[in-house]
Design an enzyme around this catalytic site. Structure first.
Site, PDB file in Angstrom:
ATOM      1  N   SER A 159       0.818  -1.210   0.000  1.00 26.22           N
ATOM      2  CA  SER A 159       0.000   0.000   0.000  1.00 26.22           C
ATOM      3  C   SER A 159       0.853   1.261   0.000  1.00 26.22           C
ATOM      4  CB  SER A 159      -0.963   0.012   1.193  1.00 26.22           C
ATOM      5  OG  SER A 159      -0.277  -0.130   2.408  1.00 26.22           O
ATOM      6  N   GLU A 160       2.064   1.204   0.594  1.00 28.99           N
ATOM      7  CA  GLU A 160       3.016   2.312   0.457  1.00 28.99           C
ATOM      8  C   GLU A 160       4.444   1.796   0.497  1.00 28.99           C
ATOM      9  OE1 GLU A 160      -0.464   4.874   1.726  1.00 28.99           O
ATOM     10  OE2 GLU A 160       0.413   3.092   2.640  1.00 28.99           O
ATOM     11  N   THR A 161       5.308   2.573  -0.151  1.00 29.46           N
ATOM     12  CA  THR A 161       6.751   2.428  -0.034  1.00 29.46           C
ATOM     13  C   THR A 161       7.308   3.780   0.378  1.00 29.46           C
ATOM     14  OG1 THR A 161       6.895   0.645  -1.664  1.00 29.46           O
ATOM     15  CG2 THR A 161       8.902   1.917  -1.276  1.00 29.46           C
ATOM     16  N   HIS A 199       2.365   3.491   8.718  1.00 31.83           N
ATOM     17  CA  HIS A 199       2.966   2.155   8.828  1.00 31.83           C
ATOM     18  C   HIS A 199       4.311   2.097   8.116  1.00 31.83           C
ATOM     19  CE1 HIS A 199       1.426   1.134   4.756  1.00 31.83           C
ATOM     20  NE2 HIS A 199       2.269   0.124   4.799  1.00 31.83           N
TER      21      HIS A 199
END
Length: 295
Positions: free
Chosen positions: A43-45, A72
């Site tokens: 969902s994210e980097t 996160h």
């Protein structure tokens, strides 16, 4: 580019929310970072750019777009950094402002990280937006908890906070991906924080994230911080207060976030969690594939 893979808000690889982490993204431009984030597929980097000792500019990319702040991935990056350089305090310069992150060894022997968000804000949720949100979720006004009225809250990114009366309503989440993505993109919302209050200090949460191309986050630190600011603004908890947020159980990736809410109005909120490194190979058979939106 060395992309690390960690899962945050869990002590086990099978739980939490996976994030990509690049501890030194020097020289990478937006196009490169977007491509890497899409390839990683989480969902994210988080991409860190060193500007001094334990001092970084950080940018966060979902598979579809850049986001202003991600909790996160911040926890994951802090633990990854601490495992290589030792625990301590990092300063992260995000698009939303300065975020401090402290890593320490917890009682279980693992590293934990605590982020302090930017100052929180809470705003009214217009009736038309609430109506459109409920329509996309397939919910009605009778599902909502009157003690926790809908608002939009900010702790680095904007999230509508929608509280329900019963956990069963939260567990039964099947929503219109395209309709919700359109509404959220139009309003600049990152996720929708859907919550059920189990006790005065325990909440269960689910967070759709269609603007990022993700059906749902298993753990959302930015939304947890925004929830803390929301509860403070409504006078819904004694101050100071620490609450637990449980998330990801319906996705098979249980997560736990600890949220400390200081007394000072509008101040930053602390969010604490563990993180653990994942295998270098792409995850298989862990229930992640259904998180990525196809709309």
């Amino acid at each position: 580019m060395d992309v690390l893979r960690y899962t945050a808000f869990s002590q086990h690889p099978a739980g939490g929310n996976p994030a990509g982490v690049v501890l030194d993204a020097t020289g990478a431009d937006s196009e490169v970072m977007q491509r890497v984030a899409a390839d990683v597929g989480y969902s994210e980097t988080a991409f860190l750019f060193p500007v001094g000792d334990d001092d970084y500019v950080v940018r966060y990319f979902s598979p579809r777009a850049e986001v202003s702040f991600c909790g996160h991935a911040t926890i994951a990056a802090a633990v990854a950094h601490a495992e290589r350089h030792g625990p301590g305090t990092m300063t992260l310069h995000t698009r939303s402002g300065r975020v401090s992150v402290q890593t320490t060894s917890s009682t279980c022997g693992m590293l934990a990280a605590t982020l302090t968000s930017v100052p929180t804000q809470v705003a009214a949720l217009p009736a038309a937006d609430l109506e459109a949100l409920l329509a996309a979720l397939g919910w009605s006004a009778t599902d909502l908890d009157p003690a926790l009225p809908p608002r939009v809250a900010f702790a680095g990114a904007w999230h509508p906070v929608i509280a329900v009366r019963e956990r069963a309503r939260l567990a039964d989440l099947v929503y219109d991906f395209a309709a919700l993505r359109t509404l959220m993109s139009w309003r600049g919302w990152t996720t929708v924080d859907l919550v059920w209050r189990a006790s005065p200090s325990a909440f269960f949460a689910r967070n759709p994230f269609p603007p990022g191309g993700v059906v749902e986050d298993p753990a959302t630190g930015a939304a947890a911080a925004a929830l803390g600011g929301y509860l403070r603004a409504l006078g819904a908890v004694p101050l100071p207060s620490t609450i637990a947020v449980f998330q990801g159980e319906e996705l098979g990736r249980p997560s736990q976030l600890s949220v400390h809410i200081p007394e000072a109005a509008g101040s930053g909120v602390d969010v604490t969690g563990h993180a653990v490194e994942l295998p270098r190979l792409a995850l298989a058979g862990t229930g992640l594939a259904h998180l990525v939106g196809r709309g």
